[in-house]
Write an enzyme that holds these catalytic residues in place. Structure first.
Site, short mmCIF file in Angstrom:
data_model
loop_
_atom_site.label_atom_id
_atom_site.label_comp_id
_atom_site.label_asym_id
_atom_site.label_seq_id
_atom_site.Cartn_x
_atom_site.Cartn_y
_atom_site.Cartn_z
CB THR A 164 -9.73 -1.10 -3.78
OG1 THR A 164 -8.91 -2.24 -3.63
CG2 THR A 164 -9.74 -0.35 -2.50
CB THR A 212 -6.91 -1.32 -5.27
OG1 THR A 212 -7.60 -0.41 -6.12
CG2 THR A 212 -5.45 -0.91 -5.23
CB SER A 242 -6.29 6.65 0.65
OG SER A 242 -6.07 7.85 -0.01
N GLY A 246 -11.06 4.75 -1.90
CA GLY A 246 -10.17 5.84 -2.27
C GLY A 246 -9.75 6.61 -1.02
N1 GLU Z 1 -6.45 3.72 -5.61
C1 GLU Z 1 -6.91 3.90 -4.27
C2 GLU Z 1 -5.74 3.96 -3.32
O1 GLU Z 1 -4.81 3.26 -3.49
C3 GLU Z 1 -7.79 2.78 -3.83
C4 GLU Z 1 -9.04 2.73 -4.60
C5 GLU Z 1 -10.19 2.36 -3.74
O2 GLU Z 1 -10.11 2.34 -2.56
O3 GLU Z 1 -11.24 2.09 -4.22
O4 GLU Z 1 -5.77 4.68 -2.37
#
Ligand code: GLU
Length: 601
Positions: free
Chosen positions: A410, A428, A477, A498
């Site tokens: 993201t 993201t 996260s 992530g």
């Molecule tokens: N989907 C992840 C989250 O919300 C974020 C993805 C990312 O950091 O690349 O924790």
């Protein structure tokens, strides 16, 4: 995230290889020159840091025109939707943390995507078995109601000073006039080529003429320029109840797959009612005290604030400024391990789960977990969670569960203004390229955020707070963080990555606060990431250093991760200047700028 040359130089330099992508769009505006990309900038009048020079410049432009940090953050985010379309955009979600200089309070917006009203814990099961992750990603099933547009509207309506149409202008111009393709944009497209090719609208936009975008060419997205223009004119509601909303629902329910494509693209069950009832939620931030500072973060549905906060509480009892490098890393790794054990058991969408947020952030709970850490031994993962509702020293409760995978691409931006307001905002679409479904004719990709849910419980006997549910937000996260001293901001930061977001933010924070590193060096420092698994990931500089064998002799096991995260931040220096900081090297280096670099107020 892409290496980009300054446009005023590159624009002439690349004329020979310019390829215009998308339909020709008449443009009368001349794009302003973008200053060379730098990972650090110091000065007055406000600051912006993001992964991308065009996006940072969009925020600075808004600040120069009298906008505040909230206006600048939305402008930067909208520009990232153009230049980082595989990481963020109108089709995704995110979390916005804001320090309000007038009230001296930190406030937040949860703009996480939501599952359809019909979703239940079997969302990603077929014949009782979890779908293959990749099949779930490239599908309508993984698309949640986007929260990014509502986040922008909520932030601007509540704290902004400029109309949406004005704040979207730099991004609209960037989409219409184009940006220069670099290696990362091309390689991210290449990584998605096979699935993009199966969606005619995505292929038309990102694989013009069936080819990868050429490095050095101008990439234009006139559809997105028109979408921004329409949303600016008619309001964000267009994306939730107007024809733009209808387009989203149609694309999810009947993914526009190329005739003859062999890929099975499962439809999703998002409805007009799901979009109509979406709300970005204003939430109280998480807060912990650390070395005389107040550290504010994002409360659940993100696990960012509780996990960073719990780890800081655990670390608070050790003087990390005097610890050897080995003990410093050892303590950081163990605190992360424990925080992830507790995150897995306790954190989910608080509208559905009884999340013990204040327990997770309590000193008593941290003490009961800190006592597990030994100076000369390493905890075994997966480590079982503790019970924040009934903390008992060194006790755990229930079964250990592994940390599930999350996409790692993201984007994070940080902005500050001359009034002292600060924004840390992470947004993201989940995987690089999201679900691969472009909303036909609108110029943006839809997220696959719902794959952040657990597909099935790791242990059927243990409650998993992150199973899908109707209208539920998948656990994130994302960890945008603002740090105050005596009620005034001193630091703000965040990162993509992530689940590694949590460790990147934690490590950058303690690097600055405890190890005394300048923010840009704390961000650049080689990273380790422990997420309650048997091995801890190390970036190459740590992997190749003698520290690795010293840590191994304590019992640590490692695996190499070539690159973790891409942080940005701002810092208020004691003399009142803003310092903006971004990555020096990761993902091609980030972009930090201030309004007045001359050093004069
Ligand atoms: N989907 C992840 C989250 O919300 C974020 C993805 C990312 O950091 O690349 O924790």
């Amino acid at each position: 995230m892409r290496r980009r040359v300054a446009r005023n130089v590159s624009f002439l330099g690349v004329l020979a290889v310019v390829v215009t992508v998308g339909a020709a769009a008449p443009s009368s505006s001349v794009p302003p020159p973008v200053p060379p990309k730098s990972p650090v900038a110091v000065g007055y009048g406000g600051a912006v840091a993001s992964v991308d020079a065009d996006a940072t410049a969009a925020g600075i432009e808004v600040l120069r025109n009298g906008g505040n940090a909230v206006d600048a953050a939305v402008a930067t985010a909208a520009a990232l939707g153009v230049t980082e379309p595989y990481s963020a955009g109108l089709g995704g979600g995110g979390y916005f943390v804001y320090y309000n200089a007038r009230t001296h309070r930190v406030e937040t917006i949860d703009g996480r995507e939501t599952a359809p009203r019909t979703a239940d814990s079997s969302l990603f099961l077929e014949d009782g078995k979890p779908l293959a992750f990749a099949d779930a990603v490239t599908s309508g099933l993984s698309v949640g109601t986007p929260g990014t547009p509502a986040t922008w509207a909520t932030a601007l309506d509540t704290w902004g000073s400029k109309p949406l149409s004005g704040v979207l202008k730099p991004a609209e111009r960037l989409a219409r006039d184009g940006f220069v393709v670099d290696d990362t944009f091309r390689s991210q497209t290449e990584g998605n080529q096979a699935r993009f090719a199966d969606f005619p609208d995505t292929a038309k936009l990102f694989l013009p003429g069936g080819q990868l975008p050429v490095v050095g060419s101008l990439f234009k997205n006139p559809d997105l320029a028109r979408t921004y223009e329409k949303v600016g004119r008619e309001g964000i509601d267009e994306l939730y109840r107007g024809e733009l909303a209808d387009d989203v629902v149609r694309a999810v329910r009947k993914p526009p797959v190329a005739p003859g494509a062999s890929r099975v693209v499962r439809p999703g069950d998002l409805t007009a009612k799901d979009l109509r009832s979406y709300r970005a939620l204003r939430r109280s931030p998480t807060k912990v005290g650390y070395r005389g500072l107040d550290v504010y973060g994002m409360a659940p549905s993100s696990s960012g604030g509780t996990s960073v906060g719990e780890a800081l509480n655990i670390l608070a009892s050790t003087d990390l400024s005097r610890a050897s490098e080995v003990q410093y890393l050892h303590r950081y790794i163990e605190a992360s391990r424990i925080a992830f054990a507790d995150r897995g058991r306790w954190v989910g969408d608080p509208a559905f789960e009884d999340v013990p947020t204040s327990g997770l952030l309590s000193r008593r709970f941290a003490d009961s977990r800190e006592c597990l850490i030994k100076d000369d031994a390493v905890l075994t993962s997966p480590l079982a969670p503790g019970d924040p509702r009934h903390p008992a020293d060194c006790a755990d409760r229930g079964t250990a569960a592994p940390t599930t995978y999350e996409g790692e691409n993201t984007t994070h931006l940080t902005a500050a203004d001359k009034w002292g307001n600060v924004v840390a905002y992470t947004l993201t679409i989940e995987q690089t390229g999201g679900s691969a479904i472009t909303v036909p004719g609108r110029g943006y990709l839809l997220n696959n955020e719902l794959t952040d849910f657990s597909f099935a419980p790791a242990d059927p006997a243990v409650h998993d707070p992150n199973l899908p549910g109707p209208g539920k937000r998948p656990r994130s996260s994302i960890s945008p963080t603002v740090v105050l001293k005596h009620g005034r901001p001193v630091l703000a930061l965040g990162s993509p990555g992530g689940a590694t977001i949590i460790t990147t933010v934690l490590q950058s924070l303690i690097g600055t606060v405890d190890r005394g590193l300048p923010l840009v060096d704390a961000i650049a420092a080689p990273r380790a990431s422990q997420r309650n698994s048997p091995t801890t990931e190390l970036e190459p500089e740590l992997w190749n250093s003698p520290l690795r064998s010293q840590l191994e002799s304590l019992g640590h096991a490692f695996k190499l991760n070539p690159e973790i995260g891409a942080a940005t931040g701002v810092q208020r220096l004691p003399d009142g200047r803003w310092l903006a900081a971004a990555e020096k090297v990761r993902r091609g280096g980030g972009s930090a700028m201030v309004v007045k670099p001359s050093g004069r107020p």
